[in-house]
Design a protein around this motif. Structure first.
Motif, short mmCIF file in Angstrom:
data_model
loop_
_atom_site.label_atom_id
_atom_site.label_comp_id
_atom_site.label_asym_id
_atom_site.label_seq_id
_atom_site.Cartn_x
_atom_site.Cartn_y
_atom_site.Cartn_z
N GLY A 79 0.79 -1.23 0.00
CA GLY A 79 0.00 0.00 0.00
C GLY A 79 0.83 1.28 0.00
O GLY A 79 1.81 1.39 -0.73
N THR A 80 0.42 2.23 0.83
CA THR A 80 1.06 3.55 0.81
C THR A 80 2.53 3.49 1.20
O THR A 80 3.32 4.32 0.72
CB THR A 80 0.32 4.55 1.71
N GLU A 81 2.91 2.54 2.01
CA GLU A 81 4.33 2.38 2.34
C GLU A 81 5.15 2.17 1.06
O GLU A 81 6.24 2.75 0.89
CB GLU A 81 4.51 1.18 3.28
N PHE A 82 4.62 1.39 0.15
CA PHE A 82 5.28 1.14 -1.12
C PHE A 82 5.34 2.42 -1.96
O PHE A 82 6.37 2.72 -2.57
CB PHE A 82 4.55 0.03 -1.88
N LEU A 83 4.26 3.17 -2.00
CA LEU A 83 4.21 4.40 -2.79
C LEU A 83 5.28 5.39 -2.34
O LEU A 83 5.96 6.01 -3.16
CB LEU A 83 2.83 5.04 -2.69
N VAL A 84 5.45 5.49 -1.04
CA VAL A 84 6.48 6.38 -0.48
C VAL A 84 7.87 5.84 -0.79
O VAL A 84 8.79 6.60 -1.16
CB VAL A 84 6.26 6.58 1.03
N ALA A 85 8.05 4.54 -0.68
CA ALA A 85 9.35 3.93 -0.96
C ALA A 85 9.77 4.15 -2.42
O ALA A 85 10.94 4.46 -2.69
CB ALA A 85 9.31 2.43 -0.64
N VAL A 86 8.85 4.03 -3.34
CA VAL A 86 9.16 4.25 -4.75
C VAL A 86 9.61 5.70 -4.96
O VAL A 86 10.57 5.96 -5.71
CB VAL A 86 7.96 3.90 -5.67
#
Length: 170
Positions: free
Chosen positions: A89-96
């Motif tokens: 989810g959003t954790e991935f979006l921030v990581a990208v």
């Protein structure tokens, strides 16, 4: 529906970043960019689907990436890993964002404060108004091309429309 600007045709791409079909469509968009360069304006339009729980947040994150000057690299990076978006989810979006050198903290803040939600909601409402039901859907020269069922032949049809436009205006 999408209209050509005075100097070039416009291809609106109704997409959502948790959609595997939109990932496949990136190959066509890359080919169209290579063929036409600045002669064709390609605009990302958001159409988050209810069946994909992180699609709305991903659309907002893409808008923040655009504000930071990295829309297409961000979109391509997220679409290449839709399974990871589904899991993280959003954790991935921030990581990208961090992987691409964007201000990841600002992207995270944008997801919290909702500064781009109106853009996403407006795109979705316009898509619904013109009959978009799935992604990817292309709109060019007043013609809607649905790639959600099959993308076969769509790049060729888009090229035909663009070539005709360029011939008639060049």
């Amino acid at each position: 529906m999408s209209q050509a600007t005075p100097d070039r045709p416009v291809l609106d791409v109704w997409c959502e970043l948790q959609c595997p079909d939109c990932h496949t469509a990136m190959e066509d968009l890359t080919a169209l960019r290579a063929r036409y360069g600045d002669s064709l304006e390609i605009r990302l339009r958001h159409f988050p689907l209810e069946k994909h729980p992180h699609a709305h947040a991903a659309a907002q994150a893409a808008e923040e990436a655009a504000a930071q000057g990295q829309l297409w690299p961000y979109v391509e990076a997220v679409l290449s890993r839709t399974g990871e978006l589904r899991r993280r989810g959003t954790e991935f979006l921030v990581a990208v964002a961090g992987e691409l050198g964007l201000d990841a903290e600002e992207l995270d803040t944008a997801l919290v404060d909702g500064r781009h939600i109106l853009i996403v909601d407006a795109d979705q409402a316009e898509g619904q108004a013109i009959g978009v039901t799935g992604t990817p859907t292309y709109v060019i020269g007043g013609e809607r091309l649905d790639g959600g069922v099959s993308q076969k032949g769509l790049r060729e049809r888009i090229q035909q429309i663009v070539d005709e436009w360029l011939e008639n205006t060049g």
